[in-house]
Design a protein around this motif. Structure first.
Motif, PDB file in Angstrom:
ATOM      1  N   TRP A   2      12.908  -3.955  -4.735  1.00  0.00           N
ATOM      2  CA  TRP A   2      12.821  -3.661  -3.884  1.00  0.00           C
ATOM      3  C   TRP A   2      11.899  -4.065  -2.041  1.00  0.00           C
ATOM      4  O   TRP A   2      13.039  -3.398  -1.493  1.00  0.00           O
ATOM      5  N   CYS A  23       4.938   2.810 -13.017  1.00  0.00           N
ATOM      6  CA  CYS A  23       4.391   2.500 -11.893  1.00  0.00           C
ATOM      7  C   CYS A  23       4.257   3.983 -11.924  1.00  0.00           C
ATOM      8  O   CYS A  23       4.939   5.156 -12.634  1.00  0.00           O
ATOM      9  N   ASN A  34       7.487   8.838  -8.955  1.00  0.00           N
ATOM     10  CA  ASN A  34       6.288   9.175  -7.415  1.00  0.00           C
ATOM     11  C   ASN A  34       6.201  10.104  -6.652  1.00  0.00           C
ATOM     12  O   ASN A  34       6.192  10.642  -4.998  1.00  0.00           O
ATOM     13  N   GLY A  47       4.370   5.149  -7.153  1.00  0.00           N
ATOM     14  CA  GLY A  47       4.168   4.461  -6.867  1.00  0.00           C
ATOM     15  C   GLY A  47       3.250   4.093  -6.298  1.00  0.00           C
ATOM     16  O   GLY A  47       1.921   3.728  -5.476  1.00  0.00           O
ATOM     17  N   GLY A  48       2.862   2.386  -7.276  1.00  0.00           N
ATOM     18  CA  GLY A  48       1.788   1.387  -7.274  1.00  0.00           C
ATOM     19  C   GLY A  48       1.586   1.888  -8.580  1.00  0.00           C
ATOM     20  O   GLY A  48       1.807   2.148  -9.526  1.00  0.00           O
ATOM     21  N   ASP A  73      15.431  -2.451  -8.396  1.00  0.00           N
ATOM     22  CA  ASP A  73      14.615  -1.224  -8.091  1.00  0.00           C
ATOM     23  C   ASP A  73      15.914   0.087  -7.674  1.00  0.00           C
ATOM     24  O   ASP A  73      17.396  -0.115  -8.239  1.00  0.00           O
ATOM     25  N   ASP A  74      14.630   1.218  -7.447  1.00  0.00           N
ATOM     26  CA  ASP A  74      14.886   2.548  -6.865  1.00  0.00           C
ATOM     27  C   ASP A  74      16.849   1.757  -5.665  1.00  0.00           C
ATOM     28  O   ASP A  74      16.684   0.941  -4.750  1.00  0.00           O
ATOM     29  N   ASP A  86       9.292   4.367 -12.999  1.00  0.00           N
ATOM     30  CA  ASP A  86       8.514   4.636 -12.205  1.00  0.00           C
ATOM     31  C   ASP A  86       7.904   6.810 -11.875  1.00  0.00           C
ATOM     32  O   ASP A  86       9.150   6.918 -12.427  1.00  0.00           O
ATOM     33  N   ASP A 130       1.416  -0.592  -4.933  1.00  0.00           N
ATOM     34  CA  ASP A 130       2.513  -1.185  -4.018  1.00  0.00           C
ATOM     35  C   ASP A 130       2.126  -2.030  -2.865  1.00  0.00           C
ATOM     36  O   ASP A 130       2.537  -3.030  -2.523  1.00  0.00           O
TER      37      ASP A 130
HETATM   38  C1  DGJ Z   1       7.858   2.988  -5.820  1.00  0.00           C
HETATM   39  C2  DGJ Z   1       7.188   1.397  -6.616  1.00  0.00           C
HETATM   40  O1  DGJ Z   1       5.789   1.807  -6.698  1.00  0.00           O
HETATM   41  C3  DGJ Z   1       7.969   0.533  -5.528  1.00  0.00           C
HETATM   42  O2  DGJ Z   1       8.078  -0.500  -6.325  1.00  0.00           O
HETATM   43  C4  DGJ Z   1       9.543   1.209  -5.530  1.00  0.00           C
HETATM   44  O3  DGJ Z   1      10.301   1.480  -7.705  1.00  0.00           O
HETATM   45  C5  DGJ Z   1       9.960   2.376  -4.818  1.00  0.00           C
HETATM   46  N1  DGJ Z   1       8.940   3.424  -5.571  1.00  0.00           N
HETATM   47  C6  DGJ Z   1      11.024   2.891  -5.183  1.00  0.00           C
HETATM   48  O4  DGJ Z   1      11.114   3.540  -5.125  1.00  0.00           O
END
Ligand code: DGJ
Length: 728
Positions: free
Chosen positions: A340, A530, A484, A532-533, A370-371, A482, A552
């Motif tokens: 990431w 996960c 978010n 967003g952290g 990652d993403d 994740d 994060d």
């Molecule tokens: C939020 C995560 O906490 C990050 O580590 C990462 O994976 C991003 N999302 C990816 O969109």
């Protein structure tokens, strides 16, 4: 048996190794709470309750002219509703006849061997059913025919008691639950309690706050659809003078990942009531005749040994009774590198292989993509939901990419955000009705993505199929799961208008079903949660995933607080921690020392590191492996509080047999010509001798604990020290 019923006094006592918990079928068959604290005998603790006319209080009709028994002053295991107890309640139910009343009396109880389970929600488990006892008490309101089943499991050796609640509708019409709390704990003498909670925000999760209880209802909760960055479903009630090492502390950890509420009310008589469960906001749940509703489990612990004592109880229990993944106990976690912060979404297969090659030189075992690898995903405005490999980026295909990584003798991991959908995605174009949005309104924007309606079985099945297809297509060792955004547009196209109050909870039930199905078919995969952290870092998530991304925010100095707060309840082995580019002024070694308070890994472009830096990383990866058993299986001590002004932050891990310890110090704020600083170790054997980092001399445990270790002040700011103590 750790649960005893006293026929004469009608009291039931739950005993763990160092604690007792007592209730009693009391006046008019109300189930009264009598005691929770250090071990007592089975004597009826009901003598503490003095009945007197409380003036202006309600009295049950059965008491006739006697005015001394008021539910408003009785300590209860589960409250009534509209029966003259005006404090906060365990339940708010609309009965079949439209009335809002609940008057549950104890009608039955049974004591059995083994741990109870819930059909719809995650629970802790017994490793040996013979060592756990369960009490089930049934309360019944004979007018509404609503039955409440209170469940208690006693983990005697672990000093843990779990609680859960079931509601069964024995009536002939539907009832509607508007509030159902999993735990109610009443303290007769509650004037001197503090409440410790873990509030935060994105990038600063689980900071620690302590407040004095005053005469009103203190609420801690989340209405964001997830347990959230902003609050955590864990609180401590402690004595006003409790410290790290001393003082009574009660812990309450809710096994739930959605909206939750904790209320703590100090009442007019200085009695304190704590309730905890699903948040009542927009919660109206229909329970049809003969149906059962289950509330999530609460894991409770009590200690006289302060916050450290409480953390040790939770760490030990969650390391052995929460998650069945083989990575909890049997298989060592790998050192990983995540793409990431190295590349964000700007990568292809070649770049990933190059990062892996460089990371190999740093002693890394696992590359995580990652993403950005799926659908149309060059930024965060599109692609979510299309869980198909983007072969413009991964030109060789996923299978081949994984083979190339495996050829380097490394493992491969992958990122998903299954619960979400982008408006610009094939999935949304095919199934706009799967995204949560309120009819006639646009969805609230948040990272330009919408939440899928996880309450729908077709959505759940789609996700199980798509995620499994990827996991089965290549040799995948690790998954990062994740989410978010917070949920805002609570609506399900699948449910009628009068059931929209069930959507928040049904979302979580659907999520658990999907996770369970994927994990059960892939028991060898290491899962990391996960949000967003660390926005959904809770006990229920740790039931599914052995580890969770803390935040994060990778800045090592901020991480000192993040790790400190998280460690109050969640074990170090669950804390995802990486070295990244964040914190330019902080030496690489310090970043490594901080990341070793967790699962340890890297979050940077390894190809940009100099050979010297790569070599240093390799040494640190090796040190992490060397100290793994101390960090993952040992006892953890917070030696200083990073929220207080001080010059250093220090923490320590000690093996259970006290033969080894790792004591870490980060110098954060050196004053000019200041006094010598000493860090006092904890948890050592006082009479044993310990060497420090293979020193020739050895020092007694009592010296290291009472006099402390002097810390060299003549070092640059942000220097870290790591002391490995070895018993002679
Ligand atoms: C939020 C995560 O906490 C990050 O580590 C990462 O994976 C991003 N999302 C990816 O969109």
């Amino acid at each position: 048996m750790s649960i005893k019923f006293n026929q004469t006094t009608k009291s039931i006592t739950l005993h763990t190794k160092h604690t007792s918990y007592q209730m009693k079928i009391g006046n008019l068959d109300y189930l009264l709470h009598l005691y929770y604290g250090p071990t007592i005998r089975d004597a009826d603790m009901g003598y503490q309750i003095m009945q007197y006319d409380r003036g202006f209080s309600g009295n049950p009709y059965e008491s006739r002219n006697a005015r001394t028994f008021s539910l408003d002053a009785q300590p209860q295991e589960f409250t009534t509703q509209q029966q003259g107890d005006f404090r906060t309640t365990s339940i708010e139910v609309v009965n079949g006849d439209g009335s809002y009343s609940y008057n549950g009396k104890a009608v039955d109880f049974k004591i059995t061997k083994g741990k109870y389970q819930l059909d719809t929600l995650p629970c802790v488990f017994a490793n040996d059913e013979d060592t756990v006892d369960t009490l089930e008490v049934t309360l019944l309101d004979t007018i509404s025919n609503v039955q409440i089943i209170l469940l208690y499991s006693v983990f005697e050796e672990a000093d843990i008691i779990t609680r859960a609640v079931k509601v069964k509708n024995l009536g002939e019409k539907s009832i509607h639950l508007k509030k159902i709390m999993s735990v109610c704990l009443d303290f007769l003498n509650g004037a001197n309690f503090d409440l410790v909670s873990l509030p935060g925000r994105y990038g600063q999760e689980r900071q620690v706050e302590r407040q004095k209880m005053t005469h009103h209802i203190h609420t801690i909760g989340s209405v964001r659809g997830s347990s959230s960055h902003q609050q955590n479903p864990f609180v401590i009630l402690c004595d006003r003078n409790a410290t790290e090492d001393y003082g009574n502390c009660y812990g309450f950890s809710l096994m739930y990942s959605g909206n939750f509420l904790t209320e703590v009310e100090l009442d007019q008589y200085d009695q304190l009531r704590l309730v905890m469960g699903i948040h009542p906001k927009q919660f109206v749940y229909e329970v049809k005749p003969q149906e059962v509703f289950e509330g999530p489990e609460v894991v409770m612990a009590f200690t006289e040994y302060g916050f450290t004592g409480l953390s040790h109880l939770y760490h030990d229990f969650y390391r052995s009774n929460l998650c069945k993944s083989k990575f909890v106990k049997d298989v060592q976690r790998p050192v990983l590198i995540n793409s990431w912060e190295a590349a964000f979404m700007d990568f292809d297969d070649v770049k990933l292989v190059n990062i892996a090659k460089a990371a190999k030189k740093m002693g890394v075992d696992l590359l995580v993509m990652d993403d950005g690898w799926f659908g149309k995903r060059d930024d965060d405005n599109s692609g979510l939901g299309d869980w198909v490999v983007n072969e413009k980026k991964i030109k060789c295909g996923l299978h081949k990419l994984v083979e190339q990584i495996n050829d380097l003798d490394m493992k491969f991991g992958i990122w998903f955000e299954p619960e979400m959908v982008s408006e610009d995605s094939d999935l949304y174009r095919a199934h706009p009705e799967w995204a949560m949005q309120i009819p006639g309104r646009h969805a609230v924007r948040s990272r330009n993505q919408m939440a899928l309606d996880m309450s729908r079985k077709d959505v759940q099945d789609y996700l199980i199929e798509k995620v499994n297809a990827i996991l089965d297509n290549a040799n995948i060792f690790y998954v990062k799961w994740d989410i978010n955004r917070s949920l805002a547009d609570i609506w399900s196209n699948n449910l009628p208008a009068d059931k929209q109050g069930e959507v928040y909870h049904r979302y979580i039930l659907g999520l658990y079903r999907v996770m369970d199905a994927i994990i059960k078919t892939h028991p060898d995969i290491l899962f990391e949660g996960c949000s967003g952290g660390g926005g959904r870092y809770d006990a229920a998530m740790l039931h599914y995933y052995p580890q969770y991304w803390v935040s994060d925010n990778n800045h090592p100095i901020d991480r000192l607080k993040l790790h400190y707060g998280t460690s109050f309840v969640y074990p170090i082995s669950s804390m995802g921690a990486h070295i990244s580019d964040s914190g330019r002024l902080v030496p690489l070694k310090t970043k490594a020392v901080v990341a070793m308070c967790g699962t340890f890994g890297y979050e940077l472009d390894a190809t940009h590191l100099s050979e010297e830096e790569q070599k240093l990383c390799k040494e640190q990866s090796e040190l992490f492996r060397k100290y793994y058993h101390i960090i993952f299986d040992g006892d953890y001590y917070r030696l200083t509080n990073p929220f207080e002004i001080g010059n250093m932050t220090a923490w320590q891990h000690v093996t259970k047999d006290k033969s080894e310890s790792l004591l870490s110090v980060v110098v954060t704020n050196l004053t000019c010509n200041g006094p010598q600083e000493y860090i006092h170790a904890k948890g050592l054997e006082p009479n044993a001798m310990y060497t420090i980092n293979d020193s020739k001399e050895a020092y007694s445990g009592s010296a290291l604990m009472n006099a402390g270790i002097p810390i060299n002040r003549e070092v640059p700011e942000y220097t870290a020290f790591q002391f490995h103590l070895q018993k002679q």
